[in-house]
Design a protein around this motif. Structure first.
Motif, mmCIF file in Angstrom:
data_model
loop_
_atom_site.group_PDB
_atom_site.id
_atom_site.type_symbol
_atom_site.label_atom_id
_atom_site.label_comp_id
_atom_site.label_asym_id
_atom_site.label_seq_id
_atom_site.Cartn_x
_atom_site.Cartn_y
_atom_site.Cartn_z
ATOM 1 N N ALA A 1 20.649 37.886 45.108
ATOM 2 C CA ALA A 1 20.783 36.541 44.557
ATOM 3 C C ALA A 1 21.044 35.490 45.634
ATOM 4 N N GLY A 2 21.064 35.928 46.905
ATOM 5 C CA GLY A 2 21.203 34.980 47.998
ATOM 6 C C GLY A 2 22.568 34.903 48.644
ATOM 7 N N ARG A 3 23.518 35.725 48.189
ATOM 8 C CA ARG A 3 24.839 35.701 48.800
ATOM 9 C C ARG A 3 24.803 36.502 50.096
ATOM 10 N N ARG A 4 25.376 35.963 51.133
ATOM 11 C CA ARG A 4 25.313 36.602 52.442
ATOM 12 C C ARG A 4 26.543 37.437 52.789
ATOM 13 N N TRP A 5 27.584 37.285 51.997
ATOM 14 C CA TRP A 5 28.752 38.138 52.187
ATOM 15 C C TRP A 5 29.596 38.097 50.931
ATOM 16 N N GLY A 6 30.536 39.011 50.848
ATOM 17 C CA GLY A 6 31.377 39.040 49.668
ATOM 18 C C GLY A 6 32.411 40.135 49.740
ATOM 19 N N ARG A 7 33.112 40.299 48.630
ATOM 20 C CA ARG A 7 34.137 41.323 48.529
ATOM 21 C C ARG A 7 34.312 41.726 47.079
ATOM 22 N N PHE A 8 35.024 42.806 46.840
ATOM 23 C CA PHE A 8 35.274 43.318 45.505
ATOM 24 C C PHE A 8 36.708 43.013 45.080
ATOM 25 N N ASP A 9 36.928 42.973 43.782
ATOM 26 C CA ASP A 9 38.291 43.036 43.282
ATOM 27 C C ASP A 9 38.884 44.391 43.660
ATOM 28 N N VAL A 10 40.202 44.474 43.649
ATOM 29 C CA VAL A 10 40.867 45.747 43.911
ATOM 30 C C VAL A 10 41.869 46.043 42.806
ATOM 31 N N ARG A 11 42.175 47.303 42.670
ATOM 32 C CA ARG A 11 43.311 47.746 41.888
ATOM 33 C C ARG A 11 44.092 48.714 42.767
ATOM 34 N N LEU A 12 45.392 48.791 42.573
ATOM 35 C CA LEU A 12 46.240 49.672 43.372
ATOM 36 C C LEU A 12 46.453 50.985 42.635
ATOM 37 N N SER A 13 46.556 52.060 43.394
ATOM 38 C CA SER A 13 46.594 53.394 42.800
ATOM 39 C C SER A 13 47.903 53.702 42.082
ATOM 40 N N GLY A 14 48.983 53.037 42.451
ATOM 41 C CA GLY A 14 50.276 53.323 41.834
ATOM 42 C C GLY A 14 50.301 53.000 40.349
ATOM 43 N N ARG A 15 51.136 53.707 39.617
ATOM 44 C CA ARG A 15 51.170 53.561 38.159
ATOM 45 C C ARG A 15 52.159 52.524 37.666
ATOM 46 N N ARG A 16 53.038 52.043 38.527
ATOM 47 C CA ARG A 16 54.033 51.059 38.094
ATOM 48 C C ARG A 16 53.344 49.751 37.703
ATOM 49 N N PRO A 17 53.814 49.091 36.630
ATOM 50 C CA PRO A 17 53.176 47.848 36.182
ATOM 51 C C PRO A 17 53.112 46.771 37.264
ATOM 52 N N ILE A 18 54.068 46.761 38.173
ATOM 53 C CA ILE A 18 54.067 45.731 39.212
ATOM 54 C C ILE A 18 52.809 45.800 40.062
ATOM 55 N N PHE A 19 52.224 46.988 40.193
ATOM 56 C CA PHE A 19 51.015 47.114 41.005
ATOM 57 C C PHE A 19 49.824 46.423 40.341
ATOM 58 N N ARG A 20 49.795 46.383 39.004
ATOM 59 C CA ARG A 20 48.736 45.640 38.318
ATOM 60 C C ARG A 20 48.883 44.139 38.601
ATOM 61 N N VAL A 21 50.127 43.682 38.630
ATOM 62 C CA VAL A 21 50.390 42.263 38.898
ATOM 63 C C VAL A 21 49.985 41.909 40.325
#
Length: 224
Positions: free
Chosen positions: A101-121
């Motif tokens: 689509a013409g984008r020359r660079w980018g990145r992905f969202d991430v999620r953290l492997s830990g299960r504690r709710p704070i990691f989602r935040v």
């Protein structure tokens, strides 16, 4: 465009095999995987040879490893992944769609492997900050066309914040990054080992100091 994946690694024998398994379909479809070891003592290079096309050794920290991987890569499209990353289904397809689509660079969202709710935040705040500022970090799976990377001089030779500096240069020369929603999973060990509050304060403090002009070498000493 051939896709080359560059993975810097140091003592990642426990995590790297899972990522290489995730990348097996990419290799089967003609992509390339390069692991650049930074002096492991746990057998990481030997494990890497079972699932990578090339295994290199490089000094100079993560920036030096990235530069060595780029020099060895044959692809016109480069994807940088940390060794403790796990890929969601459709990650490569999303990347290729963004480039088509013409984008020359980018990145992905991430999620953290830990299960504690704070990691989602933490992950949600990381993703939001990145989209708002156009600054990506290494654990977000930065991808870039070789032409765009060459235009900004390659990976900055910094001992810390090399990903932030690269993002700043790319943002100026290649536009805003594509912010892709399929979330990569990255290990939460940095927060678990250092403490959540302490790690957040440290990382935000380092980033603020860098933007205020504190040399990266001094920041690296603080980080250690």
């Amino acid at each position: 465009m051939r896709l080359s994946v560059v993975i810097p690694a140091r003592n990642e024998a426990a995590a790297l095999p899972a990522l290489l398994a995730d990348l097996a379909p990419l290799r089967a479809a003609g992509g390339e995987v390069i692991v650049v070891d930074g002096g492991s003592v746990d057998g990481t290079p030997d494990l890497a040879r079972t699932g990578a096309d090339r295994v290199l050794t490089a000094d100079g920290g993560r920036a030096g490893q990235m530069a060595a991987g780029v020099a060895a890569a044959s692809g016109e499209l480069l994807w940088f992944l940390h060794a403790d990353t796990r890929l969601p289904a459709g990650a490569e397809a999303a990347l290729r769609s963004a480039v088509a689509a013409g984008r020359r660079w980018g990145r992905f969202d991430v999620r953290l492997s830990g299960r504690r709710p704070i990691f989602r935040v933490i992950a949600a705040l990381m993703n939001r900050r990145s989209c708002l500022t156009g600054i990506a970090t290494g654990d977000q799976g930065i991808f870039v066309t070789r032409a765009a990377l060459t235009a900004v001089g390659g990976w900055p030779a910094l001992p810390l914040m090399e990903d932030v500096e690269l993002s700043r240069r790319l943002r100026r020369r290649a536009g805003w990054p594509a912010c892709l929603r399929p979330a990569l999973t990255t290990a939460s060990r940095r927060w678990e080992e250092g403490g959540v509050a302490r790690t957040i304060l440290l990382m935000w403090g380092l980033r603020l100091a860098f933007f205020l002009g504190v040399p990266a070498r001094r920041l690296a000493a603080w980080y250690r």
